[in-house]
Design an enzyme around this catalytic site. Structure first.
Site, PDB file in Angstrom:
ATOM      1  N   ASN A  42      -9.395  39.439   1.486  1.00 57.02           N
ATOM      2  CA  ASN A  42      -8.952  39.751   2.932  1.00 57.02           C
ATOM      3  C   ASN A  42      -9.227  39.387   3.861  1.00 57.02           C
ATOM      4  O   ASN A  42     -10.670  39.663   4.025  1.00 57.02           O
ATOM      5  CB  ASN A  42      -8.419  41.247   2.699  1.00 57.02           C
ATOM      6  CG  ASN A  42      -7.686  41.615   4.190  1.00 57.02           C
ATOM      7  OD1 ASN A  42      -7.231  40.570   4.517  1.00 57.02           O
ATOM      8  ND2 ASN A  42      -7.253  43.051   4.270  1.00 57.02           N
ATOM      9  N   TRP A  43      -8.988  38.507   4.424  1.00 57.54           N
ATOM     10  CA  TRP A  43     -10.119  37.539   5.558  1.00 57.54           C
ATOM     11  C   TRP A  43      -9.834  38.285   7.058  1.00 57.54           C
ATOM     12  O   TRP A  43     -10.422  38.002   8.048  1.00 57.54           O
ATOM     13  CB  TRP A  43      -9.417  36.484   6.373  1.00 57.54           C
ATOM     14  CG  TRP A  43     -10.083  35.261   4.518  1.00 57.54           C
ATOM     15  CD1 TRP A  43     -10.627  35.825   3.389  1.00 57.54           C
ATOM     16  CD2 TRP A  43      -9.946  33.635   4.449  1.00 57.54           C
ATOM     17  NE1 TRP A  43     -11.212  34.822   3.232  1.00 57.54           N
ATOM     18  CE2 TRP A  43     -10.145  33.681   3.365  1.00 57.54           C
ATOM     19  CE3 TRP A  43      -9.543  32.879   5.432  1.00 57.54           C
ATOM     20  CZ2 TRP A  43      -9.793  32.456   2.726  1.00 57.54           C
ATOM     21  CZ3 TRP A  43      -9.562  31.880   4.555  1.00 57.54           C
ATOM     22  CH2 TRP A  43     -10.188  31.203   3.132  1.00 57.54           C
ATOM     23  N   LYS A  44      -8.884  39.577   7.011  1.00 56.40           N
ATOM     24  CA  LYS A  44      -8.535  40.144   8.397  1.00 56.40           C
ATOM     25  C   LYS A  44      -8.679  38.626   9.276  1.00 56.40           C
ATOM     26  O   LYS A  44      -7.973  38.009   8.916  1.00 56.40           O
ATOM     27  CB  LYS A  44      -9.859  41.033   8.707  1.00 56.40           C
ATOM     28  CG  LYS A  44     -10.047  41.834   7.622  1.00 56.40           C
ATOM     29  CD  LYS A  44     -10.658  43.313   7.435  1.00 56.40           C
ATOM     30  CE  LYS A  44     -10.808  43.665   5.905  1.00 56.40           C
ATOM     31  NZ  LYS A  44     -11.090  45.280   6.289  1.00 56.40           N
TER      32      LYS A  44
ATOM     33  N   HIS B 161      -2.460  47.482   4.741  1.00 57.08           N
ATOM     34  CA  HIS B 161      -3.372  48.027   5.221  1.00 57.08           C
ATOM     35  C   HIS B 161      -4.147  49.620   5.845  1.00 57.08           C
ATOM     36  O   HIS B 161      -3.671  49.716   7.381  1.00 57.08           O
ATOM     37  CB  HIS B 161      -4.869  47.331   5.281  1.00 57.08           C
ATOM     38  CG  HIS B 161      -5.958  47.013   4.824  1.00 57.08           C
ATOM     39  ND1 HIS B 161      -6.767  47.016   6.184  1.00 57.08           N
ATOM     40  CD2 HIS B 161      -6.267  46.405   3.963  1.00 57.08           C
ATOM     41  CE1 HIS B 161      -7.773  47.541   5.935  1.00 57.08           C
ATOM     42  NE2 HIS B 161      -8.125  46.886   4.157  1.00 57.08           N
TER      43      HIS B 161
ATOM     44  N   GLU C 121      -5.954  49.662   7.845  1.00 54.40           N
ATOM     45  CA  GLU C 121      -6.477  49.415   9.636  1.00 54.40           C
ATOM     46  C   GLU C 121      -5.090  48.923  10.062  1.00 54.40           C
ATOM     47  O   GLU C 121      -4.518  49.429  11.034  1.00 54.40           O
ATOM     48  CB  GLU C 121      -6.902  47.761   9.587  1.00 54.40           C
ATOM     49  CG  GLU C 121      -8.980  48.030   9.238  1.00 54.40           C
ATOM     50  CD  GLU C 121      -9.357  46.790   8.688  1.00 54.40           C
ATOM     51  OE1 GLU C 121      -8.753  45.883   8.959  1.00 54.40           O
ATOM     52  OE2 GLU C 121     -10.152  47.370   8.109  1.00 54.40           O
TER      53      GLU C 121
ATOM     54  N   GLU D   2      -8.270  51.963  -1.232  1.00 59.44           N
ATOM     55  CA  GLU D   2      -9.112  51.594  -0.372  1.00 59.44           C
ATOM     56  C   GLU D   2      -9.256  52.542   0.104  1.00 59.44           C
ATOM     57  O   GLU D   2      -8.687  53.400   1.541  1.00 59.44           O
ATOM     58  CB  GLU D   2      -8.562  50.429   0.206  1.00 59.44           C
ATOM     59  CG  GLU D   2      -7.970  48.976  -0.504  1.00 59.44           C
ATOM     60  CD  GLU D   2      -8.253  47.697   1.136  1.00 59.44           C
ATOM     61  OE1 GLU D   2      -9.823  47.438   0.296  1.00 59.44           O
ATOM     62  OE2 GLU D   2      -8.262  48.137   1.764  1.00 59.44           O
TER      63      GLU D   2
ATOM     64  N   GLY E  57     -16.052  48.881   5.284  1.00 60.34           N
ATOM     65  CA  GLY E  57     -16.765  47.586   6.152  1.00 60.34           C
ATOM     66  C   GLY E  57     -17.946  48.920   6.771  1.00 60.34           C
ATOM     67  O   GLY E  57     -18.339  47.953   7.498  1.00 60.34           O
TER      68      GLY E  57
ATOM     69  N   SER F 107     -16.633  47.451   0.677  1.00 57.46           N
ATOM     70  CA  SER F 107     -17.642  47.471   0.947  1.00 57.46           C
ATOM     71  C   SER F 107     -18.143  46.677  -0.572  1.00 57.46           C
ATOM     72  O   SER F 107     -19.136  47.075  -1.414  1.00 57.46           O
ATOM     73  CB  SER F 107     -18.785  48.263   1.011  1.00 57.46           C
ATOM     74  OG  SER F 107     -18.438  49.018   2.621  1.00 57.46           O
TER      75      SER F 107
ATOM     76  N   GLY G 102     -13.529  42.468   1.935  1.00 61.26           N
ATOM     77  CA  GLY G 102     -13.096  42.429   2.975  1.00 61.26           C
ATOM     78  C   GLY G 102     -14.215  41.487   3.561  1.00 61.26           C
ATOM     79  O   GLY G 102     -14.381  40.124   2.654  1.00 61.26           O
ATOM     80  N   GLY G 103     -15.160  41.723   4.124  1.00 63.70           N
ATOM     81  CA  GLY G 103     -16.461  41.140   4.532  1.00 63.70           C
ATOM     82  C   GLY G 103     -17.019  39.811   3.202  1.00 63.70           C
ATOM     83  O   GLY G 103     -17.451  39.325   4.018  1.00 63.70           O
TER      84      GLY G 103
HETATM   85  P1  13P Z   1     -14.661  45.447   3.080  1.00 64.45           P
HETATM   86  O1  13P Z   1     -15.115  45.112   1.648  1.00 64.45           O
HETATM   87  O2  13P Z   1     -15.387  44.603   3.698  1.00 64.45           O
HETATM   88  O3  13P Z   1     -15.467  46.527   3.349  1.00 64.45           O
HETATM   89  O4  13P Z   1     -13.187  45.106   3.350  1.00 64.45           O
HETATM   90  C1  13P Z   1     -12.407  46.139   2.590  1.00 64.45           C
HETATM   91  C2  13P Z   1     -11.289  46.199   2.892  1.00 64.45           C
HETATM   92  O5  13P Z   1     -11.066  46.118   3.911  1.00 64.45           O
HETATM   93  C3  13P Z   1     -10.320  45.015   1.880  1.00 64.45           C
HETATM   94  O6  13P Z   1      -9.216  44.905   2.519  1.00 64.45           O
END
Ligand code: 13P
Length: 252
Positions: A9-11, A95, A97, A167, A173, A213, A234-235
């Site tokens: 998920n590149w956000k 999600h 966020e 999640e 993050g 994470s 994500g990251g």
């Molecule tokens: P991180 O891997 O950066 O913690 O993000 C997880 C996430 O929100 C994937 O959708």
């Protein structure tokens, strides 16, 4: 057997040119893998070009959201059909966020989910508790509320098409991964909830990803848990090297 599913998920990251460069390199590195479903979810602007690069490869493209209406006066929104034609086969929904910052609720996630399924796309529905909810000991109540509310009214055969992502918000993050045991406990609980709602057969077949994470050095232990079927990352999905390692977690 549930096939492992690793999604990036590149956000809000990567321009079109950065995205194209990334997937051109990734395609070369993970081309031979057929026992893991590999997905990248770029921002909307890059979906079409990314899908062009990946056409015919073993990597699928996902969108990070989609609205429930097919067309109309909804400034800034994008429909399931639009992302499908642009090359997506998956859509992330609900999600944390989006729930925290953009007004998504169980109700809107449910409407989006039905629209996404109607368009023939595979939804990835996100659920998970915040830190204060875990500390209060109400993790399972929150997860139950997200599962029941987001999946409300789905038919069994529709549910078989859905992927769930657990999640925990406190792990996103932050560098604080849930331990494999903490994640497994909630994944098993989600499967119980799915069995109550849709029957044991469906519950056994639905894939449940963990997210929060995930890194190349912790994915193997997470994936070794019985009810963890994949990762929503994500990251660590933003660099080709680390995403490659995640996809090849068995070798790590
Ligand atoms: P991180 O891997 O950066 O913690 O993000 C997880 C996430 O929100 C994937 O959708």
């Amino acid at each position: 057997m549930r096939k492992p599913i690793i999604a990036g998920n590149w956000k809000l990251n990567k321009t079109v040119s950065e995205a194209v460069k990334f997937v051109s390199e990734l395609k070369e590195k993970v081309g031979g893998i057929s026992d893991v479903d590999i997905i990248v979810c770029p921002p909307f602007t890059a979906v079409s070009k990314v899908a062009d690069v990946l056409r015919g490869s073993n990597i699928r493209v996902g969108a990070q959201d989609a609205y429930w209406e097919e067309e109309g006066a909804f400034t800034g929104e994008i429909s399931p059909l639009m992302v499908k034609e642009a090359g997506c086969s998956y859509v992330i929904l609900g999600h944390s966020e989006r729930r925290a910052m953009f007004g998504d609720t169980n109700n809107t996630v449910n409407k989006k989910l039905k629209a996404v399924l109607n368009a023939g796309l595979t939804p990835i529905v996100c659920v998970g508790e915040k830190l204060e909810e875990r500390e209060k000991g109400i993790t399972k109540d929150i997860v139950k509320d997200h599962i029941q509310g987001s999946l409300h009214g789905l038919k069994k055969e529709e549910m078989s098409e859905v992927v769930i992502a657990y999640e925990p918000v406190w792990a996103i993050g932050t560098g604080k991964t849930a331990t494999p045991e903490q994640a497994q406990e909630v994944h098993a609980y989600i499967r119980e909830l799915l069995a109550d709602l849709f029957g044991g057969g469906v519950a056994e077949s639905v894939r449940i990803q963990y997210g929060g994470s995930i890194k190349p050095d912790n994915i193997k232990n997470l994936m070794s848990q019985k009810d963890i079927d994949g990762g929503l990352v994500g990251g660590a999905s933003l660099k080709v090297d680390s995403f490659e390692k995640l996809v090849k977690y068995r070798e790590g």
